[in-house]
Design a protein around this motif. Structure first.
Motif, PDB file in Angstrom:
ATOM      1  N   LYS A 112       0.844  -1.206   0.000  1.00 17.69           N
ATOM      2  CA  LYS A 112       0.000   0.000   0.000  1.00 17.69           C
ATOM      3  C   LYS A 112       0.876   1.251   0.000  1.00 17.69           C
ATOM      4  CE  LYS A 112      -4.165  -0.866   2.747  1.00 17.69           C
ATOM      5  NZ  LYS A 112      -4.556  -0.833   4.165  1.00 17.69           N
ATOM      6  N   LYS A 113       1.920   1.207   0.847  1.00 18.50           N
ATOM      7  CA  LYS A 113       2.782   2.369   1.025  1.00 18.50           C
ATOM      8  C   LYS A 113       3.673   2.621  -0.193  1.00 18.50           C
ATOM      9  CE  LYS A 113       5.360   5.437   3.138  1.00 18.50           C
ATOM     10  NZ  LYS A 113       4.846   6.747   3.487  1.00 18.50           N
ATOM     11  N   ALA A 169       0.014   3.950  -2.584  1.00 17.21           N
ATOM     12  CA  ALA A 169       0.032   5.354  -2.156  1.00 17.21           C
ATOM     13  C   ALA A 169       0.992   6.159  -3.033  1.00 17.21           C
ATOM     14  CB  ALA A 169       0.448   5.453  -0.682  1.00 17.21           C
ATOM     15  N   HIS A 170       2.134   5.540  -3.352  1.00 18.02           N
ATOM     16  CA  HIS A 170       3.122   6.225  -4.181  1.00 18.02           C
ATOM     17  C   HIS A 170       2.545   6.559  -5.558  1.00 18.02           C
ATOM     18  CE1 HIS A 170       7.013   7.365  -5.713  1.00 18.02           C
ATOM     19  NE2 HIS A 170       6.867   6.511  -6.698  1.00 18.02           N
ATOM     20  N   TYR A 172      -4.820   8.942  -0.655  1.00 19.51           N
ATOM     21  CA  TYR A 172      -3.409   8.807  -0.310  1.00 19.51           C
ATOM     22  C   TYR A 172      -3.208   8.699   1.206  1.00 19.51           C
ATOM     23  CZ  TYR A 172       1.451  10.033   0.504  1.00 19.51           C
ATOM     24  OH  TYR A 172       2.744  10.031   0.951  1.00 19.51           O
ATOM     25  N   LEU A 201      -4.310   5.251   2.365  1.00 24.62           N
ATOM     26  CA  LEU A 201      -3.371   4.189   1.987  1.00 24.62           C
ATOM     27  C   LEU A 201      -2.091   4.283   2.813  1.00 24.62           C
ATOM     28  CD1 LEU A 201      -3.811   4.324  -1.893  1.00 24.62           C
ATOM     29  CD2 LEU A 201      -4.530   2.445  -0.397  1.00 24.62           C
ATOM     30  N   ASP A 202      -1.585   5.500   2.957  1.00 25.25           N
ATOM     31  CA  ASP A 202      -0.319   5.713   3.656  1.00 25.25           C
ATOM     32  C   ASP A 202      -0.441   5.389   5.155  1.00 25.25           C
ATOM     33  OD1 ASP A 202       2.436   7.214   3.512  1.00 25.25           O
ATOM     34  OD2 ASP A 202       1.395   8.035   5.258  1.00 25.25           O
ATOM     35  N   SER A 234       3.994  11.943   3.687  1.00 24.92           N
ATOM     36  CA  SER A 234       3.663  10.780   4.485  1.00 24.92           C
ATOM     37  C   SER A 234       3.305  11.199   5.911  1.00 24.92           C
ATOM     38  CB  SER A 234       4.862   9.838   4.519  1.00 24.92           C
ATOM     39  OG  SER A 234       4.636   8.818   5.432  1.00 24.92           O
TER      40      SER A 234
END
Lengths: 386, 42
Positions: free
Chosen positions: A192-193, A197-198, A225, A228-229, A384
């Motif tokens: 996810k990260k 998210a990216h 985002y 997800l982050d 983030s």
């Protein structure tokens, strides 16, 4: 202070914790081994400065012990002093420029490294337990494990004190499928990260340079985002917690499916919502009920104050204070609307209303929009959360 | 055609492992493109 977790000793400590803790079947040994592992991440990140953090944990425990034994005026006075010190550290953490002005700039990187916003909430739970004479004999190792759990440092979740002391000293041995699921959870968090998210950030962000309709689309992408982050970190923390046998609360439960803002806060950053409910909302409600304040008035006051503090907890800025009040306003409207619906529709009618799919879909969209627009108040940068 | 319980269990485990492997592969690909973990603290 910026820590690149991909190259940080975090994963080294995770591996060490799995290897060291898995064979340990003695409660005391396990507790001390976990405390050493928690401390080891601090030493690897902060070198000898970690001693300052550990001294702080010891001071929090000593104060809790004293408060637990000496109820009355002395206990209350000590608790007040401790709370002032905690608040001062919190302000230094949130406004590092004040720390520099007071020649205490050296404290800021330490507070950032341990995620002091989360640590402070755990300290409050510990002191509250002491004040209410619920403090167990957790000792120094227990205090380090509760206040500074290495896998919950950066972005929570916030384990409640009661859950911490209630968990078994030696957890059950994990089955193959439980290990596979825990590893899957960690990898899903990383996916996810690192990937999802990216991609959302790379593809969607204009760093707020776009105007017109895209500005609103970007706002929604930022909500995605953020989810997800932030939830990625919780996935990793829960997965690691399962592997090392430390009870780690869930922090997200599909918040985008919430049908109103009350439900949203039961699905988004759950451990923070529960902390606020346990330590602010419920005590305030109880205190007002004892003073014969009406239920609706007390709900408005308790929600308002709770979310004002929630905003301040996120950041000590005017924007976040308004963000807290905005959330409170939504929750109060939701509370009144629910009360009104129950009154006019009656029990069966309210159930039918709840079961109606079109209403559910519209409510869910309104909830998503409500939270998304709250991001406008804080001018959230694309970055983030951990 | 019915699948026996042990076979089903093995298949589920294989699928989970394959999904983990796919995700890891993609994570590694994306990691090559830069560092993403910047911990700001809260």
């Amino acid at each position: 202070m910026t820590i690149d977790l991909a190259q940080s000793p975090f994963w080294l400590v995770v591996a060490a914790a799995v290897v060291v803790l898995t064979p340990l079947t003695h409660g005391g040994g396990r507790r001390w081994a976990l405390a050493l592992l928690n401390a080891s991440l601090l030493f690897l990140l902060l070198r000898t400065w970690a001693l300052v953090i550990l001294a702080g944990a010891l001071a929090a425990l000593v104060l809790a012990r004293i408060v637990g034994r000496r109820q009355g005026l002395v206990g209350t006075a000590l608790l007040a002093l401790g709370s002032i010190a905690l608040l001062a550290l919190f302000i230094i953490h949130k406004r590092p420029e004040l720390a520099s002005a007071a020649h205490a700039g050296w404290l800021s990187p330490l507070l950032v490294a341990v995620g002091f916003s989360y640590v402070s909430l755990r300290v409050i739970e510990l002191w509250r337990a002491a004040f209410e004479e619920r403090l167990e004999k957790i000792g120094l190792a227990g205090a380090v494990n509760y206040l500074l759990p290495f896998h919950m440092l950066a972005a929570g979740p916030i384990q409640s004190y009661d859950d911490f002391v209630a968990q078994p000293a030696v957890p059950d041995r994990l089955s193959f499928d439980q290990v596979l699921d825990a590893v899957g959870r960690i990898v899903w968090g990383l996916f996810k990260k690192y990937v999802l998210a990216h991609c959302v950030m790379q593809l969607g962000s204009t760093s707020w340079h776009a105007s017109g309709p895209y500005h609103f689309l970007e706002l929604h992408l930022q909500y995605l985002y953020l989810y997800l982050d932030f939830s990625a970190y919780s996935d990793i923390a829960v997965g690691v917690g399962t592997l090392i046998g430390v009870l780690t609360p869930e922090n997200f439960n599909h918040p985008y499916l919430a049908r109103n803002i009350t439900e949203f806060w039961e699905r988004w950053h759950i451990s923070l919502s529960m902390w606020l409910r346990r330590n602010l909302f419920m005590p305030m409600q109880l205190a007002m009920a004892r003073r014969d304040v009406g239920p609706l008035t007390s709900a408005v006051i308790a929600i308002g104050i709770t979310f004002l503090i929630c905003g301040a907890w996120h950041a000590l800025t005017v924007g976040f204070l308004f963000w807290g009040l905005y959330q409170a306003a939504g929750l109060i409207v939701c509370h009144f609307y629910g009360t009104m619906l129950r009154k006019y529709l009656g029990g069966p009618g309210f159930k039918r209303y709840h079961a109606n799919l079109p209403i559910r879909i519209v409510s869910t969209i309104i909830t998503i929009e409500f939270f998304t627009y709250s991001l406008l108040l804080v001018g959230m940068p694309w970055r983030s959360t951990w | 055609m019915s699948i026996s319980a042990p076979t089903k269990l093995i298949l589920i485990r294989l699928l989970k492992t394959a999904w983990i492997a796919i995700q890891l592969a993609l994570i590694l690909v994306f990691m090559q493109r830069g560092s993403f973990f910047f911990y700001q603290g809260f």
